[in-house]
Design a protein around this motif. Structure first.
Motif, PDB file in Angstrom:
ATOM      1  N   PHE A 138      -0.966  10.449  -4.925  1.00  0.00           N
ATOM      2  CA  PHE A 138      -1.864  10.062  -3.833  1.00  0.00           C
ATOM      3  C   PHE A 138      -2.273  11.280  -3.008  1.00  0.00           C
ATOM      4  O   PHE A 138      -3.449  11.443  -2.658  1.00  0.00           O
ATOM      5  CB  PHE A 138      -1.166   9.020  -2.949  1.00  0.00           C
ATOM      6  N   SER A 174       0.831  -1.188   0.000  1.00  0.00           N
ATOM      7  CA  SER A 174       0.000   0.000   0.000  1.00  0.00           C
ATOM      8  C   SER A 174       0.869   1.241   0.000  1.00  0.00           C
ATOM      9  O   SER A 174       1.976   1.235   0.525  1.00  0.00           O
ATOM     10  CB  SER A 174      -0.908  -0.007   1.236  1.00  0.00           C
ATOM     11  N   ILE A 175       0.327   2.309  -0.571  1.00  0.00           N
ATOM     12  CA  ILE A 175       1.079   3.558  -0.601  1.00  0.00           C
ATOM     13  C   ILE A 175       1.277   4.107   0.791  1.00  0.00           C
ATOM     14  O   ILE A 175       2.261   4.761   1.096  1.00  0.00           O
ATOM     15  CB  ILE A 175       0.362   4.586  -1.508  1.00  0.00           C
ATOM     16  N   ARG A 176       0.334   3.826   1.694  1.00  0.00           N
ATOM     17  CA  ARG A 176       0.497   4.306   3.060  1.00  0.00           C
ATOM     18  C   ARG A 176       1.623   3.574   3.756  1.00  0.00           C
ATOM     19  O   ARG A 176       2.382   4.151   4.529  1.00  0.00           O
ATOM     20  CB  ARG A 176      -0.813   4.126   3.832  1.00  0.00           C
ATOM     21  N   GLN A 208       3.550   8.963  -4.675  1.00  0.00           N
ATOM     22  CA  GLN A 208       3.186   9.577  -3.397  1.00  0.00           C
ATOM     23  C   GLN A 208       2.524  10.937  -3.608  1.00  0.00           C
ATOM     24  O   GLN A 208       1.510  11.252  -2.965  1.00  0.00           O
ATOM     25  CB  GLN A 208       4.432   9.724  -2.524  1.00  0.00           C
ATOM     26  N   GLU A 213      -5.526   4.135  -3.974  1.00  0.00           N
ATOM     27  CA  GLU A 213      -4.317   3.312  -3.914  1.00  0.00           C
ATOM     28  C   GLU A 213      -4.295   2.249  -5.012  1.00  0.00           C
ATOM     29  O   GLU A 213      -3.234   1.928  -5.562  1.00  0.00           O
ATOM     30  CB  GLU A 213      -4.218   2.649  -2.546  1.00  0.00           C
ATOM     31  N   ASP A 221      -8.789   3.725  -0.382  1.00  0.00           N
ATOM     32  CA  ASP A 221      -8.566   2.381  -0.934  1.00  0.00           C
ATOM     33  C   ASP A 221      -8.655   2.380  -2.455  1.00  0.00           C
ATOM     34  O   ASP A 221      -7.850   1.735  -3.144  1.00  0.00           O
ATOM     35  CB  ASP A 221      -9.587   1.400  -0.350  1.00  0.00           C
TER      36      ASP A 221
END
Length: 510
Positions: free
Chosen positions: A172, A15-17, A169, A147, A144
């Motif tokens: 996002f 995940s990008i997070r 990033q 991503e 969600d």
């Protein structure tokens, strides 16, 4: 799990997070280790637009090379326009339009797009808003979905090839901030390529405000729930096609091919996923200057070129064949020089678009009822946006994007510098000292009396006789001397002179 994107395989990873929280990923460039996951190796070369390994294989052939001397002249002209933007937009907008049609210089394209769209003014009037939205966590349902879409946006561009790299990033952050800025709209997948194109030319905050202007002013309602605005523009495109290419119109009407089937991606992504990149940039230059009529013109040119002759229609006798033809557009018609020339020759104005919009809106209400999502009115170009929201002078000031912090000097160095400065200030020009002249002129003022020193006490070894001048009042019995002739003026001056003359006066006197 492997997925096929644009003929290549990509693999979903973290995940990008999760990636944003790991510090060692942040230090990677756009061609980090994740580039191998996306199918790239170190021997792949990028083109001048940043695409790797020929992903935009037709960009080089379709690009129009501008001589370096011409490019430098255009850069100087654009710098002058950006420095006096309000005057150019109000008094010489036709010249601005002409220069956008010729193509904005690549070095200034991001700044020019921000000024044309009104994003610069919006950013200055909402100072700190993006940072506020960026610091919030965001709605989980939109996070969600965003991503999942990040790796699909130009996966062969060096900025977005690395999963979790700086490009993804920032993408996002921009998309998440928009969902917080417009919670009633949320997120639409077609917004991601729009934001990605902006991020290729400007920082994240500028890209956010550029996205806001495109969604609110240029394409209002396109990304709202129900996609009613894009369906309405599909009907407008079909109505305009009747006048531009009657043969193509009759063919599409014969096989009942709804415009929403072939124009949705064209319009919602502003042709960023359809045309070669050189043509995309030229279309965006004109689109942000003149508004949505450029998008309609591009669609009309492609439909006319692909379906405008009987020979071409013989090869697509049916709905399926026609759709396949429109999905695989001929590269000749998307070439930069040809496409721009055809776009400028299409006789469709903003007034034509608005006239068709009103007629199609009446038909929509008659057949389907009221539109559920009330979008704001569409602004046709940069000048209309500027007149609708007049900017302040400080809103148009160009701020440096790169700021170098100069370290403060150490106390010892600062003290030494202050001492040197004080010495320089204390040094004043001294007047030349006057030299006494023993030969003054008669007209010279009498010299001031010399200062009298107090008499020194007499010593026993050295006793000098005191000389007392005699005058007539000292002794009344003193015998008078016979009168003599008075001295001449020259002699009197020589006898009484104790004042100096300059060299010039001395020469004059002699």
């Amino acid at each position: 799990m492997a997925k096929t994107e644009n003929g290549r395989q990509s693999v979903d990873t973290r995940s990008i997070r999760t990636i944003s929280s790991s510090s060692h990923i942040d230090d990677e460039s756009s061609l980090g280790s994740d580039s191998e996951i996306n199918g790239f190796t170190s021997d792949k070369q990028t083109d001048k637009y940043g695409f790797i390994g020929g992903a935009q294989q037709h960009s080089v052939e379709s690009a129009q090379d501008v001589p370096m001397e011409v490019l430098r002249q255009r850069e100087v002209k654009w710098l002058d326009m950006l420095s006096h933007w309000d005057k150019w937009m109000n008094k010489r907008f036709n010249k601005v339009r002409l220069r956008c049609q010729k193509g904005i210089p690549p070095a200034l394209r991001g700044r020019a797009w921000l000024y044309l769209s009104g994003g610069k003014v919006k950013k200055e009037q909402n100072h700190g808003k993006f940072q506020e939205l960026d610091s919030q966590p965001g709605e989980p349902k939109w996070i969600d979905v965003i991503e999942k879409d990040l790796h699909r946006q130009f996966p062969f561009h060096e900025m977005f090839v690395s999963r979790g790299g700086h490009g993804q990033q920032d993408l996002f952050r921009v998309l998440k901030a928009y969902t917080l800025y417009k919670p009633e709209e949320g997120y639409c997948q077609a917004q991601a390529p729009i934001a990605a194109v902006l991020l290729m030319h400007m920082p994240a905050e500028d890209a956010f405000w550029g996205l806001v202007q495109i969604c609110e002013k240029y394409l209002p309602g396109y990304y709202s729930p129900g996609l009613e605005a894009i369906q309405l523009d599909g009907e407008i495109l079909f109505a305009l096609l009747r006048r531009i290419s009657p043969l193509a119109f009759r063919h599409l009407e014969k096989y009942k091919i709804d415009p929403i089937l072939y124009m949705t991606e064209w319009f919602m992504c502003a042709f960023s996923r359809t045309l070669p990149w050189a043509s995309v940039l030229r279309v965006w230059d004109m689109f942000l200057c003149d508004g949505v009529k450029i998008i309609f013109r591009v669609g009309l040119v492609l439909l006319k070129c692909m379906l405008g002759t009987r020979e071409k229609l013989k090869a697509c006798q049916g709905m399926y064949e026609t759709m396949e033809l429109l999905r695989a557009l001929d590269q000749r018609y998307m070439q930069e020089t040809f496409l721009v020339r055809e776009i400028l020759e299409v006789p469709v104005t903003a007034r034509d678009v608005e006239r068709e919009h009103h007629s199609q809106l009446k038909r929509w209400k008659k057949n389907r009822g009221e539109i559920n999502f009330k979008s704001p009115p569409r602004m046709h170009g940069a000048r209309i946006i500027m007149l609708a929201e007049p900017p302040r002078r400080q809103d148009l000031q160009q701020n440096p994007t790169i700021i170098l912090e100069v370290p403060e000097p150490q106390p010892e160095l600062r003290k030494g510098k202050e001492e040197r400065n004080s010495k320089k200030k204390s040094k004043k020009p001294q007047l030349p000292e006057e030299i006494p002249n023993p030969y003054p002129l008669p007209t010279d003022p009498s010299p001031p009396p010399p200062p009298v020193d107090p008499p020194a006490p007499p010593s026993a070894n050295n006793v000098m006789p005191e000389v007392v001048p005699q005058t007539e009042t000292d002794s009344p019995h003193q015998q008078k001397e016979p009168p003599t002739e008075p001295p001449t003026a020259t002699e009197a001056a020589l006898q009484q002179s104790t004042q100096s003359l300059s060299s010039t006066e001395l020469d004059t006197y002699l």
